[in-house]
Design a protein around this motif. Structure first.
Motif, PDB file in Angstrom:
ATOM      1  N   GLU A  94       0.830  -1.208   0.000  1.00 53.18           N
ATOM      2  CA  GLU A  94       0.000   0.000   0.000  1.00 53.18           C
ATOM      3  C   GLU A  94       0.864   1.257   0.000  1.00 53.18           C
ATOM      4  OE1 GLU A  94      -3.268   0.545  -0.344  1.00 53.18           O
ATOM      5  OE2 GLU A  94      -3.372  -1.586  -0.787  1.00 53.18           O
ATOM      6  N   ARG A  95       1.957   1.219   0.746  1.00 55.93           N
ATOM      7  CA  ARG A  95       2.851   2.389   0.761  1.00 55.93           C
ATOM      8  C   ARG A  95       3.535   2.565  -0.590  1.00 55.93           C
ATOM      9  NH1 ARG A  95       5.597   2.744   6.803  1.00 55.93           N
ATOM     10  NH2 ARG A  95       3.698   2.336   7.948  1.00 55.93           N
ATOM     11  N   LEU A  96       3.826   1.439  -1.242  1.00 54.79           N
ATOM     12  CA  LEU A  96       4.399   1.529  -2.584  1.00 54.79           C
ATOM     13  C   LEU A  96       3.420   2.185  -3.550  1.00 54.79           C
ATOM     14  CD1 LEU A  96       6.151  -1.931  -3.016  1.00 54.79           C
ATOM     15  CD2 LEU A  96       7.256   0.281  -2.928  1.00 54.79           C
ATOM     16  N   LYS A  97       2.117   1.873  -3.392  1.00 55.40           N
ATOM     17  CA  LYS A  97       1.108   2.459  -4.280  1.00 55.40           C
ATOM     18  C   LYS A  97       1.096   3.975  -4.170  1.00 55.40           C
ATOM     19  CE  LYS A  97      -2.102  -1.459  -4.457  1.00 55.40           C
ATOM     20  NZ  LYS A  97      -3.428  -1.957  -4.038  1.00 55.40           N
ATOM     21  N   ASP A  98       1.323   4.483  -2.955  1.00 55.25           N
ATOM     22  CA  ASP A  98       1.348   5.942  -2.773  1.00 55.25           C
ATOM     23  C   ASP A  98       2.432   6.581  -3.629  1.00 55.25           C
ATOM     24  OD1 ASP A  98      -0.704   5.816  -0.970  1.00 55.25           O
ATOM     25  OD2 ASP A  98       0.596   5.723   0.785  1.00 55.25           O
ATOM     26  N   PHE A  99       3.544   5.872  -3.796  1.00 54.34           N
ATOM     27  CA  PHE A  99       4.663   6.426  -4.563  1.00 54.34           C
ATOM     28  C   PHE A  99       4.498   6.222  -6.067  1.00 54.34           C
ATOM     29  CE2 PHE A  99       6.622   6.573  -0.480  1.00 54.34           C
ATOM     30  CZ  PHE A  99       7.554   7.584  -0.562  1.00 54.34           C
ATOM     31  N   THR A 100       3.673   5.250  -6.464  1.00 52.00           N
ATOM     32  CA  THR A 100       3.543   4.962  -7.892  1.00 52.00           C
ATOM     33  C   THR A 100       2.309   5.600  -8.505  1.00 52.00           C
ATOM     34  OG1 THR A 100       2.431   2.880  -7.333  1.00 52.00           O
ATOM     35  CG2 THR A 100       4.788   2.776  -7.740  1.00 52.00           C
ATOM     36  N   ARG A 101       1.572   6.393  -7.716  1.00 48.76           N
ATOM     37  CA  ARG A 101       0.419   7.078  -8.298  1.00 48.76           C
ATOM     38  C   ARG A 101       0.902   8.112  -9.311  1.00 48.76           C
ATOM     39  NH1 ARG A 101      -1.903   6.717  -2.852  1.00 48.76           N
ATOM     40  NH2 ARG A 101      -3.639   5.250  -2.970  1.00 48.76           N
ATOM     41  N   PRO A 102       0.346   8.087 -10.523  1.00 50.69           N
ATOM     42  CA  PRO A 102       0.819   9.021 -11.553  1.00 50.69           C
ATOM     43  C   PRO A 102       0.446  10.462 -11.239  1.00 50.69           C
ATOM     44  CG  PRO A 102      -1.095   7.779 -12.324  1.00 50.69           C
ATOM     45  CD  PRO A 102      -0.696   7.187 -11.010  1.00 50.69           C
ATOM     46  N   LYS A 103       1.279  11.372 -11.732  1.00 48.10           N
ATOM     47  CA  LYS A 103       1.056  12.811 -11.557  1.00 48.10           C
ATOM     48  C   LYS A 103       0.554  13.412 -12.870  1.00 48.10           C
ATOM     49  CE  LYS A 103       3.231  12.951  -7.442  1.00 48.10           C
ATOM     50  NZ  LYS A 103       2.613  13.373  -6.190  1.00 48.10           N
ATOM     51  N   CYS A 104      -0.010  14.597 -12.782  1.00 45.97           N
ATOM     52  CA  CYS A 104      -0.399  15.330 -13.985  1.00 45.97           C
ATOM     53  C   CYS A 104      -0.397  16.825 -13.667  1.00 45.97           C
ATOM     54  CB  CYS A 104      -1.780  14.890 -14.472  1.00 45.97           C
ATOM     55  SG  CYS A 104      -3.120  15.281 -13.328  1.00 45.97           S
ATOM     56  N   LYS A 105      -0.472  17.641 -14.728  1.00 41.32           N
ATOM     57  CA  LYS A 105      -0.491  19.097 -14.561  1.00 41.32           C
ATOM     58  C   LYS A 105      -1.869  19.646 -14.913  1.00 41.32           C
ATOM     59  CE  LYS A 105       4.431  19.785 -15.584  1.00 41.32           C
ATOM     60  NZ  LYS A 105       5.396  20.370 -16.540  1.00 41.32           N
ATOM     61  N   VAL A 106      -2.335  20.567 -14.089  1.00 39.29           N
ATOM     62  CA  VAL A 106      -3.594  21.261 -14.370  1.00 39.29           C
ATOM     63  C   VAL A 106      -3.384  22.760 -14.144  1.00 39.29           C
ATOM     64  CG1 VAL A 106      -5.137  19.337 -13.801  1.00 39.29           C
ATOM     65  CG2 VAL A 106      -4.403  20.909 -11.992  1.00 39.29           C
ATOM     66  N   ILE A 107      -4.224  23.548 -14.793  1.00 37.75           N
ATOM     67  CA  ILE A 107      -4.201  25.000 -14.560  1.00 37.75           C
ATOM     68  C   ILE A 107      -5.348  25.321 -13.608  1.00 37.75           C
ATOM     69  CG2 ILE A 107      -4.310  27.278 -15.619  1.00 37.75           C
ATOM     70  CD1 ILE A 107      -3.485  25.936 -18.265  1.00 37.75           C
TER      71      ILE A 107
END
Length: 842
Positions: A94-107
Motif C-alpha cells: 500500500e505504501r508503494l502504491k502511494d509512490f507509484t500514483r501518476p502525476k499530472c499538470k492542471v491550470i
C-alpha cells in the motif's frame, strides 16, 4: 509563451471542491478488495491449517481435550502469524502504491500545478505534454504539435494528430502523448471515461508467475504429494499395529505436518514485499514486487545518456553562424548573425517550451532581444519532430501577414535540405567536430520562406537556408564514474544507448572514464545487420549513438537473445519501447516522462543512478537471504520427517517419538526463524563483487540443494544417535523423547547461526547487525526451558526434566551435528584465496 497568453485560468479552489463533491475522485473502481476476509479465506485453504483442524477434531473425538485445545490454540497462533506476515506485506504494498500514483499538470487559479491524477475533477484545465499519460477524458482548447498514441483503446499503433480545430479533438484517459503539448477541458473522470467503461475486462486477467515463483510452487507441490504418499504408508503401518483408526490417523498426521514446507511460499511473499518497501524508503519504487528477484541477476545495463548519465540541464553554451564562420561563447557579446541564429532556433521550438533545450532557447532569446515578438505571432502550421535523423519545423504569422518559418534538428537533417556548397559543408562539419569532440550536444538551425497555405506534405520538401549550429552542454553527473565502476566490479556490463551523435557521446564517455568507448555504432549502421552480426556487435560494442526507438528496441532484444539479463535505464518517450522490452526497465522519477515511468518496473525518485547500485545490491541481498531461508527450511524439515518416520518403520522401542503437538511446536519456532531472521540479514561484504547469476541458473542449484540435504541428514544422524543413547541408558519413552527434542532444538539454533553465510565463519557472521537473531534464539531457549521445568507443560508435552549430564549430551550432539559445516566453509575460503593468489601470479 506564458500560459496567461492563452487566457486559460482554470478552475478556482472552490470550484474544484464543488466538482469533487458532485462527481468524486478520478479513480477506476474495480472489484472491492476485502483484505481481512480474503486473507482468512486464503488461510482456511492452507494445508497446514487443514491438518491442524483435522488433528484437533480427532483429539476432541478421542477424548484428549487438552491436546485438542492445544491444537486449536495452535491454529489461532499459526493463523495470527500468517495474518501478521500478510499484513506486513500488504502494508508495504500500500505504501508503494502511494509512490507509484501518476502525476499530472492542471491550470488552477491561473497557475500550472502538479497533482496526483486521481485529484483531477470535471472542468479542470488539464495540461499534457510529450511523454505524459493522459489522466482523464477531455476536449482540446489549445495545442502545439500535438499527437497522441491511442493504441490502448483503438489498437492503432500510429499516433493521431489532434487540435482544437479538428472534428476529433477529444483526448482519452490512459492514452499517451506522442509529441507536443495540449491543454484540454476535462469532460469525464474515473469510470465515466472510455478507459473506465472497458476496464471491467481487465479484472479477470491473471497475473503471470515468475520463473522463481513457478520453481517454488513446483517444489512445494512435490512435497505435498510426497507427504500424502508417506501419510498413507504411516497410517497403514500404525493401523496394522494398533487397529485404532483415530490413533493411527493422528500419528500419520504428525508426519504429514512435518513434511509440509508451508513456510516457503510465505517466505517468498514476505521477502519480496518487504524488500520492495526497503527499496522504496531508499527512493527506489518497485512497481511489481516480483521484479526484486530479477534485480540481483542483471548482467547488462543499457543506459541512456541525456538525463541519466548527464544532468539534463542543457545550457545553451556556444553558437556557430555559417555567415560569420565563428564559434562564439554565449557569454560573450553576440554579433548580428549569432543573434539571428538564436532567434530562429527559438522560433523552431514549441511556443510553450517543456524540453530543457527549448526552455534554454526561450531564455536566451529573452536576453538578446530588445523587443519580444512572441505575443505578436501565432503558429499557423507545424511539422512535428520526424525523419531519421530527425528535425522539426514551425510556421508563425502575425496580424499583417508576415511569416517566420524556422526548423531545427540534427545538423545532418538540415544540411540535407539546404543548398550548400562543398566549402560550406566542410566548414559546418569542421564546426560540428570541434563542438562535439568537446562534449557539446549540437543542433542545426535553418529558415525558409513560403507563400500561400498549400503547405508541402513533408518538411523536407522546403528549401532551407542553413543558418548555423547551436551547442548545448549537459555536464555528466558527479558520481557517474564511481557508479559505473561499481557495476563493473559486480560483473555487470554497461552500454550507453543514446540518440546523440558519436563525437558528443564519445567525449562524455571519455570524460567519465567509461570503459570500452573505443568502439561505437550508429542506429543507421545497426539496423541493416543480420541477426548473427547483430548478436556479435551488441556483445563487443559499448557505445550506441544516433539511436532511435526501433534501434534501441533491437539492441535490447539482441542482448536478450544472447541470454543476457538486461536492465534499461531511460527517461524519454523514445526510451519507452526499450524500457518495456528489457527484463528490468528503470525510469527517472523527476525528469522522466510519464510514459517512461509507466513502461518501467523501477523508478529512481531522486534521478540518481547511484541508487541503481543500491537496487542491484538489495536485489542480490534479498535473493541470497531468501535462498538461505529456504535452504534452512529444507535442512530442518529432513530431521523432523526422518525422526518421526525411521523409528516407526524400523520397529524401534518407541516408534512414535513425536506427536502433532511436538511437530507444531517445531513449526512455530521454524516459521519466524526463516521469515523474520533471514529477511532481516544484512548484505554480505562481497555480494557486489560476485558475478551475476546466469539466466539458466535455477533457484534450487543441485550443489546447494545437496548441501541442505546433507546438513539435514547429519542432523537426523544426531537426533537418532541421541535416541539410541537414551535407549541404551535404559531411559523410558518420555526421557528418550526429551533427549531427542533438546537435540533437535539445539540443532535448529546452531543451523540458524551457521547458515547465516555459506562462506564466512560463524565468528564473522555473529558480528552482523541483526537484532532479531538474539531475540528469536532467546525466545526459543525460554520456551524450551518452560517445557522442561514447568511440570504441567512437561506433562502435557509428555517430556521429562533431565539431569545436567543428559542436557549436555543432547545439546552437544545437536551442536556438533551442525557445526561441522564450518570446516567446509573454511576450506572454501582457503581454496578461494589460493585461486586468487595463483591468478595474480599468472
Amino acid at each position: 509563451m506564458p500560459v496567461k497568453n492563452f487566457d486559460i485560468k482554470g478552475l478556482t479552489s472552490e470550484e474544484v471542491l464543488r466538482a469533487r463533491e458532485a462527481h468524486g475522485k478520478n479513480t477506476l473502481e474495480g472489484k472491492k478488495a476485502h483484505g481481512l476476509l480474503d486473507a482468512l479465506k486464503s488461510l482456511v485453504k492452507e494445508p497446514m491449517v487443514i491438518l491442524l483442524l483435522v488433528a484437533s477434531t480427532i483429539y476432541f473425538i478421542s477424548g484428549s481435550v487438552g491436546d485438542g485445545i492445544f491444537m486449536a490454540a495452535a491454529i489461532v497462533l499459526v493463523s495470527a502469524i500468517s495474518l501478521y506476515q500478510d499484513g506486513k506485506s500488504q502494508n508495504a504494498l500500500e505504501r508503494l502504491k502511494d509512490f507509484t500514483r501518476p502525476k499530472c499538470k492542471v491550470i488552477r487559479n491561473a497557475e500550472v500545478v502538479e497533482i496526483n491524477s486521481e485529484e483531477v475533477v470535471l472542468g479542470d484545465s488539464l495540461m499534457v505534454e510529450e511523454g505524459a499519460t493522459i489522466a482523464a477524458d477531455g476536449e482540446i482548447v489549445h495545442s502545439n504539435d500535438f499527437s497522441v498514441n491511442e493504441s490502448i483503446l483503438t489498437g492503432e499503433s500510429l499516433p493521431a494528430y489532434k487540435d482544437s480545430t479538428k472534428e476529433d479533438r477529444t483526448i482519452y484517459k490512459g492514452t499517451t502523448v506522442a509529441s507536443g503539448l495540449a491543454i484540454a477541458t476535462v469532460t469525464a473522470i474515473g469510470n465515466a471515461t472510455q478507459l473506465g467503461k472497458i476496464g471491467k475486462s481487465l479484472e479477470d486477467i491473471q497475473e503471470e508467475k515468475t520463473p522463481l515463483e513457478r520453481q517454488i510452487n513446483a517444489f512445494v507441490k512435490k512435497m505435498v504429494v510426497a507427504g500424502a504418499f508417506v501419510f498413507v504408508i504411516v497410517w497403514g503401518i500404525n493401523f496394522y499395529n494398533s487397529r485404532d483408526v483415530l490413533d493411527s490417523l493422528l500419528k500419520a498426521l504428525t508426519l504429514a505436518m512435518s513434511i509440509l514446507p508451508e513456510e516457503i511460499p510465505v517466505a517468498f511473499t514476505t521477502f519480496m514485499a518487504l524488500g520492495s518497501y526497503r527499496l522504496m524508503k531508499m527512493g527506489i519504487v518497485v512497481k511489481q514486487i516480483k521484479a526484486v528477484e530479477t534485480l540481483g541477476s542483471a548482467t547488462v545495463i543499457c543506459s541512456d545518456k541525456t538525463g541519466t548519465i548527464t544532468e539534463n540541464k542543457m545550457a545553451l553554451t556556444k553558437v556557430y553562424s555559417l555567415s560569420s564562420n565563428k564559434i562564439v561563447d554565449i557569454k560573450n557579446p553576440l554579433g548580428k548573425s549569432e543573434k539571428e541564429l538564436v532567434r530562429s532556433a527559438m522560433w523552431a521550438s514549441e511556443p510553450i517550451p517543456f524540453d530543457p533545450m527549448e526552455v534554454a532557447l526561450h531564455d536566451a532569446y529573452e536576453k538578446i532581444t530588445q523587443k519580444d515578438e512572441r505575443p505578436d505571432y501565432q503558429m499557423v502550421h507545424e511539422y512535428p519532430l520526424g525523419g531519421e535523423p530527425p528535425m522539426m519545423t514551425h510556421l508563425f504569422e502575425n496580424t499583417i501577414g508576415q511569416r517566420i518559418i524556422a526548423a531545427k534538428g540534427a545538423p545532418e537533417a538540415l544540411m540535407a535540405v539546404s543548398n550548400l556548397s562543398d566549402d560550406e559543408i566542410n566548414k559546418i562539419e569542421e564546426a560540428i567536430d570541434l563542438l562535439a569532440t568537446d562534449g557539446y550536444r549540437v543542433l542545426g538551425v535553418g529558415t525558409t520562406h513560403f507563400k500561400g497555405t498549400d503547405y508541402p506534405k513533408n518538411q523536407q520538401d522546403f528549401n532551407f537556408v542553413f543558418m548555423g549550429i547551436i551547442a548545448f552542454y549537459d555536464p555528466p553527473k558527479k558520481n557517474i564514474q564511481s557508479v559505473f565502476n561499481s557495476f563493473h566490479d559486480a560483473g555487470i556490463k554497461v552500454k550507453i544507448v543514446t540518440g546523440d551523435n558519436a563525437a558528443t557521446t564519445d567525449a562524455i564517455a571519455r570524460e567519465i572514464g567509461f570503459r570500452g568507448c573505443e568502439k561505437s555504432i550508429s542506429g543507421d549502421e545497426l539496423m541493416p545487420l543480420t541477426q548473427t552480426e547483430l548478436s556479435q556487435r551488441v556483445q563487443t560494442t559499448n557505445l550506441f549513438t544516433r539511436m532511435f526507438p526501433k534501434a534501441k528496441l533491437k539492441i535490447i532484444n539482441a542482448l536478450k537473445a544472447n541470454r543476457e539479463i538486461v536492465a534499461m535505464i531511460g527517461d524519454g518517450v523514445n526510451d519507452a519501447p526499450a524500457l518495456k522490452a528489457a527484463h528490468i526497465g528503470i525510469a527517472m522519477g523527476k525528469k522522466g516522462t510519464e510514459i517512461a515511468k509507466e513502461a518501467a518496473l523501477l523508478v529512481l525518485l531522486k534521478d540518481d543512478l547511484g541508487d541503481m547500485v543500491v537496487a542491484v545490491a538489495m536485489g542480490r541481498r534479498i535473493y541470497t537471504n531468501l535462498k538461505k531461508a529456504i535452504q534452512y527450511i529444507i535442512s530442518i524439515h529432513i530431521p523432523i520427517i526422518l525422526t518421526v518416520f525411521i523409528p516407526l518403520v524400523l520397529w524401534w522401542p518407541f516408534p512414535n517419538i513425536f506427536s502433532p503437538v511436538h511437530v507444531i511446536f517445531f513449526e512455530l519456532i521454524m516459521g519466524p526463524t526463516c521469515s523474520i531472521i533471514y529477511e532481516n540479514e544484512p548484505m554480505e561484504k562481497d555480494i557486489m563483487t560476485r558475478p551475476p547469476r546466469p539466466i539458466s541458473a535455477t533457484f534450487f542449484n543441485w550443489r546447494e540443494l545437496a548441501t541442505s540435504v546433507f546438513q539435514g541428514l547429519l542432523i537426523t544422524a544426531g537426533t537418532l544417535s541421541a535416541y539410541q543413547y537414551a535407549v541404551l541408558q535404559g531411559s523410558d519413552e518420555a526421557t528418550t523423547r526429551t533427549v531427542v527434542f533438546i537435540t533437535l532444538i539445539t540443532a535448529n539454533i546452531a543451523l540458524t547461526l551457521v547458515n547465516r553465510s555459506f562462506k564466512y565463519s560463524i565468528l564473522t557472521t555473529i558480528k552482523y547487525k541483526n537484532n532479531l537473531v538474539p531475540l528469536i534464539i532467546a525466545i526459543t531457549v525460554a520456551l524450551t526451558g518452560l517445557l522442561l521445568f514447568i511440570p504441567p507443560l512437561t506433562h502435557f508435552f509428555e517430556l521429562k526434566t533431565l539431569d545436567v549430564h543428559q542436557i549436555l549430551v543432547a545439546t552437544g550432539i545437536g551442536f556438533f551435528s551442525v557445526i561441522w559445516y564450518e570446516v567446509v566453509k573454511w576450506r572454501k575460503r582457503v581454496r578461494e584465496r589460493n585461486e586468487k593468489f595463483c591468478a595474480r601470479l599468472i
